[in-house]
Motif scaffolding. Sequence first.
Motif, short mmCIF file in Angstrom:
data_model
loop_
_atom_site.label_atom_id
_atom_site.label_comp_id
_atom_site.label_asym_id
_atom_site.label_seq_id
_atom_site.Cartn_x
_atom_site.Cartn_y
_atom_site.Cartn_z
N PHE A 86 5.93 1.45 1.57
CA PHE A 86 4.61 0.99 1.13
C PHE A 86 4.47 -0.52 1.26
CE2 PHE A 86 5.02 5.08 -0.94
CZ PHE A 86 3.79 5.65 -0.65
N ILE A 88 5.96 -3.07 -0.12
CA ILE A 88 5.79 -3.71 -1.42
C ILE A 88 6.60 -5.00 -1.44
CG2 ILE A 88 6.17 -3.45 -3.88
CD1 ILE A 88 5.96 -0.43 -3.37
N HIS A 90 6.73 -9.37 -2.98
CA HIS A 90 6.22 -10.44 -3.82
C HIS A 90 5.61 -9.93 -5.12
CE1 HIS A 90 7.14 -13.37 -0.81
NE2 HIS A 90 6.51 -12.64 0.10
N PHE A 91 4.41 -10.43 -5.44
CA PHE A 91 3.89 -10.12 -6.75
C PHE A 91 3.65 -8.64 -6.96
CE2 PHE A 91 1.54 -10.06 -10.50
CZ PHE A 91 2.20 -11.03 -11.21
N MET A 92 3.21 -7.98 -5.89
CA MET A 92 2.98 -6.55 -5.97
C MET A 92 4.24 -5.82 -6.44
SD MET A 92 1.17 -4.88 -2.77
CE MET A 92 1.64 -3.22 -2.47
N LEU A 95 4.77 -5.84 -10.17
CA LEU A 95 3.94 -4.89 -10.92
C LEU A 95 4.39 -3.44 -10.69
CD1 LEU A 95 0.45 -6.48 -10.32
CD2 LEU A 95 1.88 -6.59 -12.35
N VAL A 96 4.71 -3.11 -9.42
CA VAL A 96 5.13 -1.74 -9.14
C VAL A 96 6.43 -1.42 -9.87
CG1 VAL A 96 5.97 -0.21 -7.34
CG2 VAL A 96 3.95 -1.58 -6.94
#
Lengths: 289, 387
Positions: A86, A88, A90-92, A95-96
């Motif tokens: 996906f 994914i 850094h900042f993402m 959160l994930v």
Amino acid sequence: MQLIVQSMVSGLLTGGLYAIIAIGVTLNWGMMKVINLAHFSLCFLAAYLTYQFTISTGQDPFLSLLFTIPLFFVIGLALQWFFERFEIEHFMSLLVTFGMFVIFESIMREIWTADLRNLPVDTVPYRAESLWIGSIALRIPQLGVFIAAVIVSIATWLFLNRTYAGKALRAISQDRGVAGAFGVNHRRLALLLGGIMGMYAAIAGVFIAVMFVLRPDGATEFIGVVFAVVILGGLGNTAGAFGAGVIVGVVQSLTAATIGPGFSPLVTFSVLILVLLFRPQGLFVRSST
Amino acid sequence: MNRRVVAGFIIVGVLLAFFPELDDVLGYPRFLLTFLYFVFFWIAQATSWNMLTGYSGYFSFGQGAFYGVGVYTTAALVTKTDLPFLLTLPIAGLLAAILGLLVGFVVFRLRQLRGELFALLTLAVDFVVASIIRNADFIDGGQGISIRRVPYPDFLGTFPEMMFRVGLVIALLTVFAAYLIYNSRLGRGLFAINDDEAVAEGLGVPTFRYKMIAFGLSAFFAGLAAGLHSIQISYVTVEGVFSLTIPLFVILMSLLGGRRHWLGPAIGAIIIYTLNDAFSDTNLQFLNEVVIGGLLIAIILFVPEGIFDRLRSRLVPALILAAGVTVVQAVLIGGRITGQAAVVMLAVIALLVIPARLYDRSIGRYFTRQQGPAEALNPVAESTTGE
């Protein structure tokens, strides 16, 4: 004086545990650009599995490594596959993996309940033992985690600097496109790194099970400290993570011994904030500008 | 200011303000007032967080610290001084704002502290504030503060009614402030910072000042709502106040609702709190956390812009679906009104999560009016400027 030296020594040794966890986090962050909060959950999951193994078999908790290491290699690999699939970063990723962290915590609470879990004394007879150097006590589990941290750090350093896979990983972390042009298979190496991070979580887990009383939300207490270690050491810097782990361990236990145990987070995080402000590249990196 | 929006605020405010009086007419259960108070609290928290983060892209975990300062200010002032409790709320907001400005003053000067490092630094601020409060004997001293009955003016009614009314005012104020920021120079400047801070600076946006104002306002409303909330919690401990719940929930709510619009976080707050309440109500605490965590992952992966935009473009089918589910539940199943609302929301979210292409080909076909081909930019003008 005796008290201060003693607390410095035990802080130094405990710092080894921070270092082992921090190496996992810092490599994920520095190399793969993934800030992996789920790493903390994996450490605690490994600790609970160690506990379960010891309770059901009555064997030494360290024997559980025989199956937790392969198991967590696979779990780490699967996680890394998910991040790659996906894209994914850094900042993402923060959160994930925060979402994953919450899910892991509730799974652990569902299986082992919110009760405190502690290994029975007869399975780890050496837990309360100490080696004595003069009047300074080196507690066996703490000594063990320190030695393990040294081994993990050196092994990681050798892996990154002396093997093809390690060098290729460092190339990827600098410039993925150029590394790809030179024939570096990014995906496979990322999966390998994910697996290794899983193994480190398993190693950290055994020591957590031996040294601490387990709670499903215990992982939260490590997040702040380990991030402090990661930032102090510099992203992706193995030796830095080890050094910073030891420093934070010493600072914490010195604060606890001299001012009071309640103040050690205050000092640790104040140091973190100062370092972020003045040396965001970490303590152990020469300023590149 | 848009007249329709202002009228909307007034209508919603007036309707809700008389809600406690109408309990004989409507015959709703008493717990609904407290439930709605919690919704207001989360609307204020999520919306205030979004003032800095949603518009400018600086992800802050400092909400925990602002909330903590707000809770502890009111808790300490109410128990240790004779100050009327309503007066402590603005003080709580101001102290939180001062903390925000202090942090911002140091942090925003450094160009490299963006992204993850800003997030972690604000997270560290949470820990520092927590341990200061734990060790300060005149505030907490590790014992926690227990708030007994608090005097307040009689016209506010019973305790749940008072919480409902004050909470409503704070939530409306916060959302209205977010609306004003969104439509002002400040808001446009913050959006420019989000897109490219260096360019914004070059074009004359006073980035430092805008970020400071946004952070200060964000902290103020967080502290204000938190001050009121301390009365609701009534037993205030450092462990409870500084858990990661607050930062996690405000992030989740804003992302779900959509952080590029002033109303997004409020919508997210209503949905998340209702779902959370419905799950914890039915001894499904385990499922609750799994759903919350899973929802966070799913939103980031599949609806990164939040559901608010999609809700607007899929409004008609969403309303039909919601009405249908409501009727089915009312006739066939029954149960608590909040639980029913949660099921309706889950159904609507399921509709909104459907990827755009799939939606357009299936459900969307029946609801969109016939449109001509999308009007392209004038190709002639583009090619001439490109020369």
